[in-house]
Design a protein around this motif. Structure first.
Motif, PDB file in Angstrom:
ATOM      1  N   THR A 767       8.676  12.440   2.043  1.00 11.66           N
ATOM      2  CA  THR A 767       8.161  11.563   0.996  1.00 11.66           C
ATOM      3  C   THR A 767       6.879  10.919   1.500  1.00 11.66           C
ATOM      4  O   THR A 767       6.490  11.114   2.648  1.00 11.66           O
ATOM      5  CB  THR A 767       9.160  10.454   0.664  1.00 11.66           C
ATOM      6  OG1 THR A 767       9.321   9.659   1.828  1.00 11.66           O
ATOM      7  CG2 THR A 767      10.496  11.022   0.256  1.00 11.66           C
ATOM      8  N   ARG A 771       9.547  10.313   5.086  1.00 10.97           N
ATOM      9  CA  ARG A 771      10.969  10.561   5.314  1.00 10.97           C
ATOM     10  C   ARG A 771      11.351  11.913   4.746  1.00 10.97           C
ATOM     11  O   ARG A 771      10.724  12.409   3.819  1.00 10.97           O
ATOM     12  CB  ARG A 771      11.803   9.494   4.616  1.00 10.97           C
ATOM     13  CG  ARG A 771      11.466   8.093   5.024  1.00 10.97           C
ATOM     14  CD  ARG A 771      12.356   7.142   4.277  1.00 10.97           C
ATOM     15  NE  ARG A 771      12.276   7.313   2.849  1.00 10.97           N
ATOM     16  CZ  ARG A 771      11.716   6.410   2.038  1.00 10.97           C
ATOM     17  NH1 ARG A 771      11.179   5.321   2.527  1.00 10.97           N
ATOM     18  NH2 ARG A 771      11.700   6.621   0.749  1.00 10.97           N
ATOM     19  N   THR A 776      16.504  11.137   1.688  1.00 14.17           N
ATOM     20  CA  THR A 776      16.078  10.054   0.795  1.00 14.17           C
ATOM     21  C   THR A 776      16.826  10.122  -0.534  1.00 14.17           C
ATOM     22  O   THR A 776      17.307   9.118  -1.051  1.00 14.17           O
ATOM     23  CB  THR A 776      14.566  10.156   0.548  1.00 14.17           C
ATOM     24  OG1 THR A 776      13.906  10.220   1.801  1.00 14.17           O
ATOM     25  CG2 THR A 776      14.072   8.971  -0.234  1.00 14.17           C
ATOM     26  N   SER A 779      20.417   9.027  -0.175  1.00 11.68           N
ATOM     27  CA  SER A 779      20.501   7.590   0.051  1.00 11.68           C
ATOM     28  C   SER A 779      20.320   6.817  -1.244  1.00 11.68           C
ATOM     29  O   SER A 779      21.070   5.911  -1.560  1.00 11.68           O
ATOM     30  CB  SER A 779      19.439   7.149   1.049  1.00 11.68           C
ATOM     31  OG  SER A 779      19.739   7.656   2.317  1.00 11.68           O
ATOM     32  N   THR A 813      13.566   8.871   9.305  1.00 15.76           N
ATOM     33  CA  THR A 813      14.557   9.283   8.325  1.00 15.76           C
ATOM     34  C   THR A 813      15.912   8.649   8.637  1.00 15.76           C
ATOM     35  O   THR A 813      16.593   8.125   7.758  1.00 15.76           O
ATOM     36  CB  THR A 813      14.668  10.824   8.314  1.00 15.76           C
ATOM     37  OG1 THR A 813      13.392  11.367   7.990  1.00 15.76           O
ATOM     38  CG2 THR A 813      15.698  11.293   7.322  1.00 15.76           C
ATOM     39  N   TYR A 816      16.065   4.969   7.874  1.00 12.40           N
ATOM     40  CA  TYR A 816      16.152   4.737   6.445  1.00 12.40           C
ATOM     41  C   TYR A 816      17.581   4.940   5.941  1.00 12.40           C
ATOM     42  O   TYR A 816      18.138   4.112   5.204  1.00 12.40           O
ATOM     43  CB  TYR A 816      15.189   5.690   5.739  1.00 12.40           C
ATOM     44  CG  TYR A 816      15.170   5.486   4.272  1.00 12.40           C
ATOM     45  CD1 TYR A 816      14.472   4.423   3.728  1.00 12.40           C
ATOM     46  CD2 TYR A 816      15.900   6.315   3.433  1.00 12.40           C
ATOM     47  CE1 TYR A 816      14.482   4.197   2.378  1.00 12.40           C
ATOM     48  CE2 TYR A 816      15.923   6.096   2.084  1.00 12.40           C
ATOM     49  CZ  TYR A 816      15.215   5.036   1.554  1.00 12.40           C
ATOM     50  OH  TYR A 816      15.245   4.814   0.225  1.00 12.40           O
ATOM     51  N   ARG A 820      20.162   2.052   4.182  1.00  8.05           N
ATOM     52  CA  ARG A 820      20.766   2.245   2.866  1.00  8.05           C
ATOM     53  C   ARG A 820      22.285   2.281   2.955  1.00  8.05           C
ATOM     54  O   ARG A 820      22.982   1.701   2.119  1.00  8.05           O
ATOM     55  CB  ARG A 820      20.286   3.568   2.275  1.00  8.05           C
ATOM     56  CG  ARG A 820      18.883   3.515   1.791  1.00  8.05           C
ATOM     57  CD  ARG A 820      18.920   3.183   0.335  1.00  8.05           C
ATOM     58  NE  ARG A 820      17.682   2.538  -0.046  1.00  8.05           N
ATOM     59  CZ  ARG A 820      17.457   2.038  -1.245  1.00  8.05           C
ATOM     60  NH1 ARG A 820      18.410   2.104  -2.162  1.00  8.05           N
ATOM     61  NH2 ARG A 820      16.332   1.459  -1.528  1.00  8.05           N
TER      62      ARG A 820
END
Ligand SMILES: Nc1ncnc2c1ncn2[C@@H]1O[C@H](COP(=O)(O)OP(=O)(O)OP(=O)(O)O)[C@@H](O)[C@H]1O
Ligand SMILES: [Mg+2]
Length: 1024
Positions: A767, A771, A776, A779, A813, A816, A820
């Protein structure tokens, strides 16, 4: 095969009926012989020869390679070619709103057979001449003569205000001319001719050679065929534009060949003598204009005292000049006065004294009243104002279109006669004013013939000392040929303001209230011109709710708007180029696009401003322009061929990108690339625009822009590269949806992106924040799914995300995914897991991540009885996050902060934080947490020292209704629990149970999570 069209193409349409009657189809056509043609009645040797040659051509050569193109493509829509695409084809034509007339003789073959060929030719020639003259006199353009048929266009090459009206008048004139011709023929023993005439209006493309493409001509031809001999038949589209101007008979609904919608046809009988917009419909109640009315009444009062006045009401078409006069007339009902109305006509600008003759007919009767009666009337009218009839009648009668007996015609040289006539007219007005104050309402001065203007000037001069009130209407382009005097005044009509437009729309749509945003659109598009407001609103009401947007130009306005543009001459081109840029445009961009010299361009722009088409700000080259109403911008745009529009849009986009990069909005680029049909660039720029909106927390805009990008992608065949692009765009799109509370759609788009996600192919894809896309997606989906009421599925997504992230070995990644997952664990009430996930997250995090992690830890503290720590952590987290510019998700931090303050018995701080959260949700449109924020606000209201149960109940109500609307089941469950506890404490146990039980009963999984366990315990308690 279209045999009619084929025959017309050769100029032999008279045989169409014959071919039809003998059932000759395309297949049979190829086998016809000379004898066959004779048998079916083609008497002329020359015509047979022509037909046979054409038949031969049909058989031998395939259509596409034939040397000569079909002569009349207009009648065969299937042959309409797509407009060429290159820039060099720019001059290839234009789009026009036309009124097309077809006129054809009835039974001409029969008549021709009875006449000598030369006699026939002369007869047809006389008719065609008369018809052409009638068309030209009304400003039409004879496009084709086909044997004894004729096709004429109104609205091309130059549109005039009332093309449909002109066409209708021309058609009636042709029928009159034919009647006259027949009268002469009857004397000479020749046969009578009768014609059918059909009219239709509509959009068409006219190419450089004047060829017409589009349905409109087709329909006109078919309507013509349906007309009775001697009749003028028009479609409802034409009738609507000329309503009130002609006596019309309805002729029922017809389904025309090749036209999908049935149409009502009308026969025009004769001109009604009604005014341009009179009799057309009921008047909209008057809106505003109080000041103008006061001015008129004040001036009238002075005029009545003998201090004559002249007031000019100035304004662009449709602003309400005539209406103001009408209202003024109504106000005078109780004051003695003489009302005289002289109206100029656009059609008769060169007919001397036409307004006076017209008034004479209205006052003393037209041709249907015997001349003696009219003369007697005139005599008595003159006597009443103490003028000598003997002297004046013979001078005035001719001006009023009253025929004089030969004996009374004054024997004077023409010039002397005219001079005396005009003097008599002025005297008459003055003499009348002495008897009773006069209002001379003079309509549309800009179309006055020079003689009439002269008369008016004379009257105005002498009237300065008489009880005479002249009130004239004129458009802005009119320059009075007299100087301004103290007894002269001007009322410049301004457009209606928004509130007034709203009132007008409300009146017009009394029975079906239009939504507020539609009304605002009407106000914006019409620029407050009442006529436009009426027409646009009517169109909207007619089309009903399913009619789509408001973009269309009402047909009643098409031609008048086009006429305004055509009057601009070369400046029209500049308006068109501007219309491609948009409602507003800057000089710099326009100049780059138009590639014109400054002097020429500025002259054109000045002309546009003078004609009230654009508003100007600043001086070139720093100036900005804006179309005064969107309607005229649309008309200018409509006039361009699609191919030309595409070329211009492309240039706008490229100029913006290459020369105005610093100031150009990505959305503008995206729009122009889309209109240019350059899909790939359009995708790129919609994506950029969307990401930028997202970065600015403009969530709704982001969702819309990203949707455009995805819509464009959907129009292309999929390729691996495109799929990559699609996933990249679908992530922020789904996020924007989920964040704004559109959870179901958000989930659908996460699902769709995950469905096309292929780790092998898209693994390397990241992204914008670097990530892994797959992680993503999982998540984000996990939060969304939790809110939708599937805690177990949510946990599953979160765990998969962490696992996949570990496998990528990519720190950003993993960080992240852990952050989440921590959130989801907190939502599920699994605080131990959350603790572990957050610890690992913070260890990996960058500065911004650390700030986030600190705040998140704060949530945990708030939920596990460590409020003091919570306040410290969350406050510090928020401060650091704000310093990095991140405001997304702030409501979430604030609601946990409010919980912590409430725990600390600091109700005012709690209140402040939660109010702030509610406010931020509203402003940032982060509606996903609106239910929870309201629930927490309710809980805060219940805290000591002053618990407010009523307030709490309102918050809980709101939380419940928001959650229900979003189908956010998990939030609904929490809100229902809060409400149930409140009701339980008030003794309303049954009510509490009835609220909570169905919400809880909806769940199918996740029963081990904290919320569901608490809900179960509460329900058990309520059951006992
Ligand atoms: N103040 C108003 N309130 C309500 N309706 C209005 C108002 N002003 C004008 N209208 C309506 O708008 C339409 C156009 O007005 P009008 O014919 O008076 O315009 P105009 O300025 O005379 O135009 P033109 O230059 O074409 O003669 C009419 O149907 C009229 O009834
Ligand atoms: Mg008017």
């Amino acid at each position: 095969m279209d045999i009619d069209g084929w025959l017309r193409g050769m100029g032999l349409p008279q045989y169409a009926e014959m071919f039809r009657a003998n059932d000759i189809d395309g297949e049979l056509l190829g086998r016809l012989t000379n004898d066959d043609l004779k048998d079916i009645g083609v008497a002329s040797f020359g015509h047979r020869k022509k037909l046979l040659e054409a038949i031969g051509e049909l058989g031998s050569t395939p259509r596409a390679t034939r040397a000569s193109p079909p002569v009349v493509p207009v009648l065969i829509p299937a042959t309409v070619a797509p407009p060429p695409m290159s820039a060099s084809a720019e001059a290839a034509g234009e789009r026009r709103y036309l009124t097309v007339m077809f006129c054809d003789l009835v039974g001409s073959t029969g008549i021709a057979a009875k006449l000598d060929a030369e006699e026939w030719r002369d007869l047809v020639g006389a008719y065609l001449d008369a018809a052409s003259t009638a068309v030209t006199a009304m400003g039409g353009h004879v496009a084709k003569k086909l044997g004894d048929g004729l096709m004429a266009l109104f609205g091309y090459p130059v549109a005039q205000e009332n093309d449909a009206e002109r066409a209708a008048r021309a058609a009636l004139a042709i029928q009159r001319a034919l009647a006259e011709l027949n009268r002469k023929s009857a004397g000479a023993g020749k046969p009578e001719l009768a014609a059918r005439i059909g009219l239709e209006s509509g959009p068409a493309v006219v190419d450089a050679a004047g060829e017409i493409y589009g349905d409109v001509a087709n329909v006109a031809a078919r309507v013509q065929a349906l007309a009775e001999p001697g009749a003028v038949l028009v479609t409802s589209r034409v009738q609507r534009q000329v309503a009130g101007l002609f006596v019309a008979e309805e002729r029922g609904i017809h389904t025309l060949k090749g036209v999908t919608e049935p149409t009502v046809l009308y026969r025009l009988v004769r001109a009604s003598g009604g005014g341009r917009r009179s009799g057309q419909r009921q008047l909209t109640p008057l809106v505003g204009r109080d000041d103008e009315m006061t001015t008129l009444l004040r001036r009238w009062e002075r005029a009545r005292q003998g201090d004559g006045q002249l007031v000019m009401i100035v304004g662009e078409p449709g602003l309400g000049k005539s209406r103001l006069i009408e209202e003024f007339h109504n106000r005078l009902r109780d004051t003695p006065h003489t009302w005289v109305e002289w109206s100029c006509s656009q059609l008769l600008q060169n007919t001397p004294l036409h307004p006076i003759a017209e008034w004479g007919r209205a006052r003393f009767g037209g041709a249907d009243v015997p001349a003696e009666r009219r003369l007697a009337e005139l005599e008595s009218a003159l006597a009443q104002v103490k003028l000598d009839p003997a002297e004046n009648v013979s001078l005035l009668a001719p001006l009023l279109d009253i025929p004089l007996p030969q004996a009374r015609t004054p024997a004077l040289a023409p010039e002397e006669l005219r001079r005396r006539q005009l003097a008599a007219l002025t005297n008459w007005v003055m003499a009348s004013a002495k008897v009773q104050p006069i209002v001379l309402a003079f309509e549309d001065l800009h179309w006055a013939d020079p003689t009439t203007l002269d008369v008016l000037r004379g009257i105005a001069e002498r009237g300065a000392l008489a009880p005479l009130f002249i009130v004239a209407t004129t458009r802005p382009e009119f320059r009075a040929p007299w100087g301004m005097r103290s007894h002269h005044g001007t009322i410049s009509l301004a457009p209606l303001d928004r509130a007034q437009v709203r009132d007008m729309v409300a009146e017009l749509s009394a029975r079906h209230a239009l939504p507020r945003d539609v009304v605002e659109d009407v106000a914006a598009r019409t620029g407050g011109v009442p006529l436009f407001v009426e027409e646009v609103t009517r169109l909207l009401l007619e089309r009903g709710e399913h009619g789509g947007g408001i973009e269309a130009i009402p047909p009643t306005l098409q031609q008048s708007l086009m006429a305004r543009l055509d009057r601009l001459g070369p400046a029209r081109e500049v308006a068109q180029i501007g219309s491609v840029i948009g409602r507003g445009f800057s000089y710099g961009l326009l100049r780059a696009l138009a590639g014109m010299e400054d002097a020429a361009l500025q002259a054109a722009l000045e002309k546009l401003a003078d004609a009230d088409i654009v508003l100007v700000q600043g001086l070139p080259p720093e100036s900005d322009y804006r179309f005064k109403h969107a309607l005229i911008q649309d008309a200018a745009y409509e006039n361009l061929l699609k191919s030309r529009r595409q070329v211009l849009h492309r240039r706008v986009a490229e100029i913006l990108r290459d020369r105005f990069a610093a100031t150009a909005e990505p959305e503008a680029l995206a729009y122009h690339f889309t209109q240019a049909g350059l899909t790939e660039q359009a995708i790129e720029w919609w994506g950029t625009a969307g990401q930028r909106s997202l970065a600015r927390s403009a969530l709704l805009e982001a969702a819309e822009q990203l949707k455009r990008a995805l819509d464009q992608i959907a129009t292309l065949p999929t390729t691996p590269a495109l799929r990559r692009e699609e996933i990249k765009l679908r992530v922020p799109f789904a996020n924007a949806l989920a964040l704004t509370g559109d959870l179901l759609d958000g989930k659908e788009h996460y699902d769709r992106a995950l469905a096309i996600y292929d780790p092998a192919e898209h693994g390397p894809l990241t992204t914008r924040s670097g990530r892994d896309v797959g992680v993503t997606l999982l998540s984000f989906r996990s939060s969304c799914v939790w809110q939708l009421g599937y805690p177990a599925a949510s946990r599953n997504d979160a765990e998969r995300a962490v696992k996949n992230a570990r496998e990528t070995g990519h720190a950003t990644t993993l960080m992240y995914a852990l952050g989440r997952a921590g959130t989801v664990s907190i939502f599920c009430g699994n605080y131990a897991a959350a603790q572990a996930q957050l610890d690992e997250f913070i260890a990996l995090a960058d500065e911004r991540g650390k700030a986030l992690g600190t705040a998140q830890r704060g949530w945990l503290f708030a939920l596990t009885g460590n409020a003091l720590e919570a306040v410290r952590a969350i406050t510090s987290g928020i401060t650091s996050l704000r310093s990095t510019g991140a405001t997304l998700y702030e409501p979430r931090h604030l609601w946990y902060l409010a919980i912590a303050y409430a725990e600390l018995a600091q109700p005012e701080d709690a209140r402040r934080c939660i109010d702030d959260a509610i406010d931020k949700v509203e402003r940032s449109k982060e509606k996903w947490c609106e239910a929870e924020v309201n629930r927490v606000a309710g809980e805060v209201s219940l805290r000591p020292p002053a618990p407010d149960t009523e307030k709490a109940e309102k918050y809980f109500e709101r939380a419940l209704s928001v959650a229900r609307a979003q189908q956010a089941k998990s939030w609904e469950l929490r809100a229902a629990m809060s409400m149930a506890r409140l009701w339980r404490d008030q003794g309303k146990v049954q009510q509490a149970r009835e609220l909570l039980a169905p919400v809880y009963g909806w769940f199918t999984e996740g029963f081990d999570t904290l919320d569901l366990q608490e809900a179960k315990a509460l329900l058990d308690e309520l059951a006992t």
